[in-house]
Write a protein that holds these residues in place. Structure first.
Motif, short mmCIF file in Angstrom:
data_model
loop_
_atom_site.label_atom_id
_atom_site.label_comp_id
_atom_site.label_asym_id
_atom_site.label_seq_id
_atom_site.Cartn_x
_atom_site.Cartn_y
_atom_site.Cartn_z
N PRO A 42 0.80 -1.24 0.00
CA PRO A 42 0.00 0.00 0.00
C PRO A 42 0.83 1.28 0.00
CG PRO A 42 -0.10 -1.11 2.13
CD PRO A 42 0.56 -2.06 1.19
N ASP A 43 2.05 1.22 0.53
CA ASP A 43 2.88 2.43 0.57
C ASP A 43 3.81 2.55 -0.64
OD1 ASP A 43 4.52 0.34 1.20
OD2 ASP A 43 5.41 1.26 2.99
N MET A 44 3.69 1.62 -1.59
CA MET A 44 4.49 1.67 -2.83
C MET A 44 3.54 1.95 -3.99
SD MET A 44 7.80 0.89 -2.15
CE MET A 44 8.53 0.04 -3.55
N LYS A 45 3.49 3.20 -4.40
CA LYS A 45 2.60 3.60 -5.49
C LYS A 45 3.37 3.53 -6.80
CE LYS A 45 -0.59 4.51 -2.50
NZ LYS A 45 -1.75 3.59 -2.34
N ILE A 46 3.39 2.33 -7.38
CA ILE A 46 4.14 2.08 -8.61
C ILE A 46 3.15 1.76 -9.72
CG2 ILE A 46 5.99 0.76 -9.66
CD1 ILE A 46 6.87 2.37 -7.21
#
Length: 583
Positions: free
Chosen positions: A444-448
């Motif tokens: 959720p904290d990796m917006k790729i």
């Protein structure tokens, strides 16, 4: 009957003679036109003269023709655009047509629209390749990733012809062909630091002739820099982001006081003396415009100059000519003209000359005939001829608005940045599909993401993600450079550079480890763990470094101290000082 036959023969003879006269007349016209076409298109003194003759059909755009000036040399001639708007539209059209040779998509990752099936297929092929070879854990990825297409013949240093391959859009089924043997690694930032130190102790670059007054002035400046005093807090510089802030400050001061640059007036538009101030390659245009309009550094008498500027646009060279061989030959003729008219090139072999070029092709087309020059290049790849300590890196600054280059960027406090890492962009090159494969929708904290929508909402979302993220992923595209590095700095988001062999801008003076993170291409599977392992105190220091370095990446219509124009010029000045040594 006999009279009719004689009349017929007389007419035939008259017609043949008439055709011979016409043929000779046409031949004279063609020879005359060929001479003046080459003369004005390559070295025309007038800004408004641009000639073309249509012996063959247009290449791609109205007004662009190809002619054969000799057996082996192809010369392209372009009509000058009627207005700046026309020139910009023509550039956009041509960039669209040859987009497979272009490195980046744009300032925002969504500016190049890609069919969804291409993106989906690319990721699927990467997964299939992984399954086929049972690749797990830390996979080693190649540091060079261009798919060859049609070959372009290039003359190497010995004069023999070799084949250089042209970059093209990688097809989905080939995207993972760049997975290499785990033993092959790219050049790391630590290794680049070592190469930089080694360059300071390299063989002498002193002039071939006896030292001139200008060379003695450079040597004197070099000695003064070595004796630089420790900086005070009122210097206007943030010490931690520099390798040696005291020496940089002293060097910058001496540059302002002493440096004189001569700009060659030879070369006709659009390739010479016609800067493009917007778009992906705008950095070379901004520097050209500000350099040619500068009164502090520019001199009219070349005998007073320490450095000599070759004012051509690699972007316009690519738009005007059709391929690497033609561009290389074009620059060869330009160098021959300069060397024939002036003795300064021959005095040093071009070592005190410099060029500023941002197009992907620039490193290749200048590698032979301009190899001794100080080259300021966006495509600063040590695996493809970029020489640390001689060449210098030109930042990629995509300019949408000349009036407000920071439009849309709003740096938030570290406490307001809830996203660990962000990336969005088209699937340019071999690396980005691998990044997407490992991290899209995984944490959720990796917006790729892949390409984002091109509408206003998509642009707003892109900027919001960048302004709200602690780390911004700057993954290479077709080539090692990317405008995302400067974008990240503007949004006060710590750049995470994933591009083996890439030499970052102003590497000679800036300490990039103080405001950015370098991750090897093979370490993409461990990306999140690497970022989470950075202590909060270290992140806050990196964030502060990004804020402080921002002033060095800004363009101004009227240059100000320590801004991007001056930083580019200082890197060129610095590298010339590091090369020259007493006999």
């Amino acid at each position: 009957m006999g009279i009719c036959v004689l009349a017929q023969r007389f007419c035939d003879v008259a017609i043949r003679r008439f055709l011979v006269v016409i043929g000779v007349f046409i031949a004279i016209i063609l020879v005359f036109q060929c001479y003046w076409t080459i003369h004005y298109s390559l070295f025309g003194a007038s800004d408004n003269i641009s000639v073309a003759f249509s012996l063959q059909v247009p290449i791609s755009q109205k007004g662009v023709f190809r002619s054969t000036a000799s057996t082996n040399v192809m010369v392209d001639v372009t009509f000058a655009p009627h207005s700046e708007k026309d020139a910009y539209e023509k550039e956009v059209d041509l960039d669209g047509e040859v987009g497979r040779r272009s490195h980046e998509d744009a300032n925002y990752s969504f500016t190049q629209k890609r069919p969804k099936y291409v993106y989906d297929d690319a990721i699927q092929k990467v997964r299939e390749m992984d399954n086929k070879h049972n690749v797990k854990g830390n996979v080693q990825f190649a540091s060079q990733g261009m798919i060859p297409s049609k070959g372009v013949g290039i003359l190497d240093a010995s004069g023999t012809q070799s084949v250089q391959m042209e970059t093209q859009n990688e097809k989905p089924h080939l995207l993972n062909s760049h997975l290499k043997n785990e033993s092959k690694m790219g050049t790391s930032i630590e290794q680049m630091n070592t190469l930089l130190l080694q360059s300071f102790n390299s063989s002498s670059m002193s002039p071939r002739w006896s030292s001139s007054r200008r060379d003695r002035e450079l040597l004197s400046a070099k000695r003064e820099i070595e004796k630089a005093h420790v900086l005070s807090n009122s210097s206007g510089l943030y010490v931690p982001i520099f390798r040696d802030a005291s020496k940089f400050s002293r060097s910058y001061e001496l540059m302002e006081r002493k440096l004189k640059v001569y700009i060659y007036r030879e070369g006709g538009k659009p390739i010479f003396h016609q800067p493009k101030m917007r778009g992906l390659y705008a950095a070379e245009g901004w520097f050209m415009k500000l350099m040619e309009g500068n009164k502090r550094f520019v001199v009219r008498d070349p005998r007073k100059a320490h450095l000599f500027y070759l004012p051509f646009s690699s972007q316009m060279l690519r738009v005007t000519l059709s391929g690497g061989k033609q561009m290389e030959q074009y620059l060869e003729k330009y160098v021959q003209l300069i060397a024939g008219r002036y003795h300064f090139w021959n005095r040093t072999g071009g070592a005190d000359h410099f060029l500023v070029a941002c197009h992907d092709w620039a490193s290749q087309i200048t590698r032979l005939h301009m190899k001794s020059c100080i080259r300021s290049l966006c495509n600063s790849n040590v695996a493809k001829g970029f020489q640390i300590g001689k060449d210098t890196t030109l930042p990629v600054t995509y300019i949408h608005s000349m009036m407000d280059p920071l439009r849309g960027f709003a740096g938030k406090l570290p406490s307001e940045r809830s996203i660990l890492a962000f990336f969005a962009g088209s699937m340019h090159g071999y690396l980005r599909p691998i990044l997407i494969k490992h991290w899209e929708n995984k944490e959720p904290d990796m917006k790729i993401f892949g390409p984002m929508p091109r509408d206003l909402e998509g642009k707003r979302m892109y900027m919001e993600y960048m302004n709200s993220s602690k780390y911004c992923i700057c993954a290479r595209g077709y080539e090692v450079h990317t405008p995302r590095i400067v974008e990240a700095i503007f949004s006060e988001c710590v750049p995470v550079i994933i591009a083996d062999n890439y030499v970052p801008p102003f590497f000679e003076v800036l300490k990039w480890e103080a405001f950015s993170v370098f991750v090897g291409e093979r370490d993409i599977p461990s990306l999140r763990n690497i970022l989470l392992s950075i202590p909060e105190e270290k992140y806050l220091a990196l964030h502060l470094g990004v804020k402080k370095v921002q002033q060095h990446f800004l363009w101004h219509k009227v240059p100000v101290k320590y801004d991007l124009f001056h930083m580019i010029l200082h890197s060129i000045w610095n590298n010339r000082l590091s090369q020259i040594r007493p006999k």
